[in-house]
Every structure is written in C-alpha cells, then in structure tokens.
Design an enzyme around this catalytic site. Structure first.
Site, mmCIF file in Angstrom:
data_model
loop_
_atom_site.group_PDB
_atom_site.id
_atom_site.type_symbol
_atom_site.label_atom_id
_atom_site.label_comp_id
_atom_site.label_asym_id
_atom_site.label_seq_id
_atom_site.Cartn_x
_atom_site.Cartn_y
_atom_site.Cartn_z
ATOM 1 N N ASP A 109 5.449 -3.492 3.394
ATOM 2 C CA ASP A 109 5.756 -3.332 4.642
ATOM 3 C C ASP A 109 5.417 -4.136 5.806
ATOM 4 O OD1 ASP A 109 3.446 -2.055 4.187
ATOM 5 O OD2 ASP A 109 3.669 -0.574 5.289
ATOM 6 N N THR A 111 4.323 -7.651 4.412
ATOM 7 C CA THR A 111 5.068 -9.282 4.561
ATOM 8 C C THR A 111 6.510 -8.931 4.687
ATOM 9 O OG1 THR A 111 3.682 -8.581 2.494
ATOM 10 C CG2 THR A 111 5.523 -10.155 2.436
ATOM 11 N N THR A 131 5.925 -2.396 -3.726
ATOM 12 C CA THR A 131 4.625 -1.754 -3.972
ATOM 13 C C THR A 131 3.977 -0.820 -4.498
ATOM 14 O OG1 THR A 131 3.133 0.128 -2.585
ATOM 15 C CG2 THR A 131 4.993 -0.060 -1.619
ATOM 16 N N ASP A 133 1.882 1.937 -4.120
ATOM 17 C CA ASP A 133 2.578 3.374 -3.099
ATOM 18 C C ASP A 133 4.170 3.368 -3.330
ATOM 19 O OD1 ASP A 133 -0.941 2.349 -2.889
ATOM 20 O OD2 ASP A 133 -0.042 0.701 -0.779
ATOM 21 N N ARG A 168 -16.029 21.339 -17.188
ATOM 22 C CA ARG A 168 -16.853 20.261 -15.160
ATOM 23 C C ARG A 168 -14.761 20.779 -14.577
ATOM 24 N NH1 ARG A 168 -19.721 15.238 -17.829
ATOM 25 N NH2 ARG A 168 -21.871 16.052 -18.014
ATOM 26 N N ARG A 177 -2.815 4.268 -0.662
ATOM 27 C CA ARG A 177 -2.675 4.056 1.129
ATOM 28 C C ARG A 177 -2.755 5.747 1.867
ATOM 29 N NH1 ARG A 177 -0.041 -0.821 4.185
ATOM 30 N NH2 ARG A 177 1.749 0.192 3.394
ATOM 31 N N HIS A 277 -8.595 -0.280 -8.712
ATOM 32 C CA HIS A 277 -6.954 -1.598 -8.530
ATOM 33 C C HIS A 277 -6.506 -1.046 -10.083
ATOM 34 C CE1 HIS A 277 -8.845 -3.219 -4.951
ATOM 35 N NE2 HIS A 277 -8.292 -3.298 -4.943
HETATM 36 O O1 F6P Z 1 -1.188 -1.088 -0.640
HETATM 37 C C1 F6P Z 1 -1.206 -1.366 -2.140
HETATM 38 C C2 F6P Z 1 -2.337 -1.286 -2.190
HETATM 39 O O2 F6P Z 1 -3.445 -0.914 -4.013
HETATM 40 C C3 F6P Z 1 -3.273 0.527 -1.740
HETATM 41 O O3 F6P Z 1 -3.002 1.317 -2.354
HETATM 42 C C4 F6P Z 1 -4.574 0.297 -1.763
HETATM 43 O O4 F6P Z 1 -5.002 0.950 -0.608
HETATM 44 C C5 F6P Z 1 -4.531 -1.104 -0.949
HETATM 45 O O5 F6P Z 1 -3.477 -2.005 -1.777
HETATM 46 C C6 F6P Z 1 -6.092 -1.583 -1.399
HETATM 47 O O6 F6P Z 1 -5.725 -3.180 -0.663
HETATM 48 P P1 F6P Z 1 -7.415 -4.235 -1.692
HETATM 49 O O7 F6P Z 1 -6.207 -4.947 -3.255
HETATM 50 O O8 F6P Z 1 -6.847 -5.067 -0.374
HETATM 51 O O9 F6P Z 1 -8.702 -3.626 -1.955
#
Ligand code: F6P
Length: 355
Positions: A109, A111, A131, A133, A168, A177, A277
């Site tokens: 969004d 970009t 994305t 997300d 557990r 996000r 990541h």
């Molecule tokens: O928008 C993709 C995303 O991976 C989100 O899920 C996450 O909150 C954010 O980017 C993390 O960004 P960065 O790589 O800057 O930590």
C-alpha cells in the site's frame, strides 16, 4: 518502448517471479527494452539501474527476495536522505533522461501510494500487489501471502509436537501488521486451538478459559496470534519505532506478553515463538510462483495497452485491475463476518472474544 521495473517495501516471496514475467512478456510480446531500478524508488534518486534481459531473469523464478533490491523507507516526497525534502522533481527528470515510457511498480500500500502520486505528476505507472500481509484493497490475494501462510502452518505443526509431548501451551506470533490474514489462514492450516486477530480484540479471560478447559482433556493448547492482536482496551504491542520511515511503527512481541500473562493462571508451562522474518524469506510456494507470473504477464498487457494508473488484481480466480487511487495508502482488514472466521468458530476454534 522502454519500461522500468522496481520493487518497493519489504521483500516478499515471488518478487523475482514477477520481475521475470514482466521482463519476458515485454521482450517477447512488445519487443521492449527493460530496465531494473535498484532498491525501490531509491534507485531513481541515486540513479542506480540495471539492464533486464532474458539471461538476467533466467533461473530466478523460485528465488526468494528481489534481484533488484528493495527499500521500505524511501518516500521521494519526503526523502530521508535530504532531511525530508521533496525530491520528486529530480526523480522524474531522471526517469525522463533514462527515456522510460513507463514504470512497473511492485509493492504494497505504501509503495502504491507513492506510485499514485508520481502518476499524478505525469509518470506512466502500472502496479503489481505485493505483500505477505494480504492487506491490499481490491485484490483477494497478493503474491507472497500463500508462502507466508505455508511457513506459519509448518511452524504450528512443529510447535504442536512440543505442545503435545510436554503438555504445554505453545504460542506462535505471526506478522501481518494491522490485518489478521496470515494468523487466520496460517492458524487454520496449522490447527491452532486459539487464533487472535487485530480485528477481534481478545479478553485474557477467554484465552485462559480455553487453555484451562484443554488442560485435563487434550493436555496442550496451540495459540496463533497476529502481531497486531490486542487485548480489549489495550493498544497494539510496538517492538520498534523507526523515525525515518514513512510507516514508523514496527509491531511485535504480543506473543511474549501473552505468555507472561497466561503463565501464572495455568498449570501448564507456556512458551512463545516469534516467527518474524522467517515468514517473508525463502522460495515462493507453487501457488505464489504461478500468481506472480500471472500478475507479471497481466501488468505487461496493461503496459502494452497503455492502461496506466492501474494495479493488477485477483478477484476470485480471475485476474483484473483497479485504478491506483482506489488502493493507494489503504488497508484491507479481515471482515469479522468472513467465511473463514465463521468456519473457525464453527469447528470450535477460540477467537478470544467469547462470541
Ligand atoms: O508488511 C510486511 C511486513 O512483513 C509486516 O508483516 C511486518 O509488520 C513488517 O513488514 C516488518 O517490517 P520490517 O522488515 O521493516 O521489520
């Protein structure tokens, strides 16, 4: 015809598949010359580009990341490298000097918002939705999402082993996000017992009740929580604030917070895992490879037809497109009456909201 391609925002599985498809389609079908812009919009400011031809995109379909590099802090209308100044004029002058007839922008969004502003300033632009997300408006899917969901599902499968063996409560925190798509689909695919989304604030009591009910019965609980999930009446958990970023808040850590809150209230041990990541890296799934290729080919068709100012979309099974101003800077949360939310409730998954 001379067309530029850039990748903006965070990296994402399938970026190279789009670069490959756009490049090959433009060369094969339009006889175009294609130039890659390095590190997102930054490359149009620092004047870093590379030629894209058939050999340059050979063997990249399944590669994670982007061969062009990317940047998630570069807004030419508020450039961090010039004290927040607007450098769009020199950027546009450089695009003209390169002889670009248009630019294919692959991003989320933020970009798309920049692409839209540049389009309003006269740069012919076509957008491709990227994305993990899955929170871009007017497209059912962005590429990268399926790959992220696959990582979450596998992580939950693995966490379940320890949950079951040790009795557990295991918590997996996903990205996403302000939208819960990754946690919802990943949680469902990984058989989570509790799924917590930003769109449905949870109560600690509802989560405790579910874990307690499972302690004497199943003996373990698997919780999938989105980084943007929050307890009713509380704010989202912020991991970091990046002052020089157009999107300064980095969410993260809510899984660990929940573990600390749950531990004194349960008999079972509680552990939290931040997937981070890992969800964004590596090779795209076959679904994302095909979707990215379809998106890339369709973007090349829009370029060939001169249909500038549009972003490619997926609606159901069909590829379409939408005007950039309908997506720029907007988000698409999970509707709380979404069919998958209903299915989750229907099979007894707790969404932490006591509904
Ligand atoms: O928008 C993709 C995303 O991976 C989100 O899920 C996450 O909150 C954010 O980017 C993390 O960004 P960065 O790589 O800057 O930590």
């Amino acid at each position: 015809m001379h067309i530029g391609i850039l990748t903006g925002g965070g990296d994402c599985p399938g970026l190279n598949a789009v670069i490959r498809a756009v490049t090959l389609a433009l060369i094969n079908e339009c006889g175009a010359r294609v130039t890659g812009i390095r590190r997102g919009f930054l490359g149009l400011i620092t004047q870093e580009v590379m030629a894209l031809d058939v050999p340059a995109v050979a063997g990249i379909l399944a590669q994670g990341g982007t061969i062009l590099g990317t940047h998630n802090k570069c807004d030419p209308f508020h450039y961090f490298g010039a004290g927040g100044a607007d450098v769009s004029d020199p950027l546009l002058a450089y695009a003209r000097a390169l002889g670009l007839d248009g630019l294919v922008v692959i991003g989320g969004d933020g970009t798309m918002a920049i692409a839209h502003r540049l389009a309003q300033r006269g740069l012919p632009v076509v957008g491709v939705p990227k994305t993990i997300d899955n929170d871009l408006c007017h497209t059912d899917r962005s590429f990268g999402f399926d790959s992220a969901v696959a990582v979450v599902a596998e992580a939950l499968d693995r966490l379940e082993t320890t949950a079951r063996s040790h009795g557990r409560v295991m918590i997996a925190e996903t990205m996403g996000r302000y939208a819960g798509w990754i946690a919802l689909e990943g949680g469902m695919a990984g058989a989570a017992d509790v799924i917590l989304l930003p769109e449905l604030p949870f109560t600690l009591d509802a989560v405790v009740q579910r874990c307690r009910a499972r302690e004497p019965r199943e003996g373990y609980t698997l919780i999938c929580i989105a980084e943007g999930a929050r307890e009713t009446g509380h704010d989202m958990t912020v991991a970091q604030t990046l002052a020089d970023s157009p999107d300064p808040l980095r969410l993260g850590g809510v899984g660990a917070v929940l573990a600390r809150q749950l531990q004194p209230l349960l008999n079972s041990e509680v552990r939290a895992t931040l997937l981070g990541h890992v969800q964004r890296g590596g090779s795209p799934t076959p679904f994302d490879r095909v979707l990215a290729t379809r998106f890339g080919w369709h973007a090349a068709q829009l370029v060939a037809q001169g249909r500038w100012g549009h972003m490619v979309t997926l609606e159901g099974a069909a590829i379409g497109n939408v005007a950039l101003d309908a997506v720029a800077g907007r988000n698409r949360p999970v509707p709380t009456d979404h069919a998958l939310v209903a299915a989750a409730r229907g099979i007894g998954v707790s969404l932490g909201d006591n509904a």
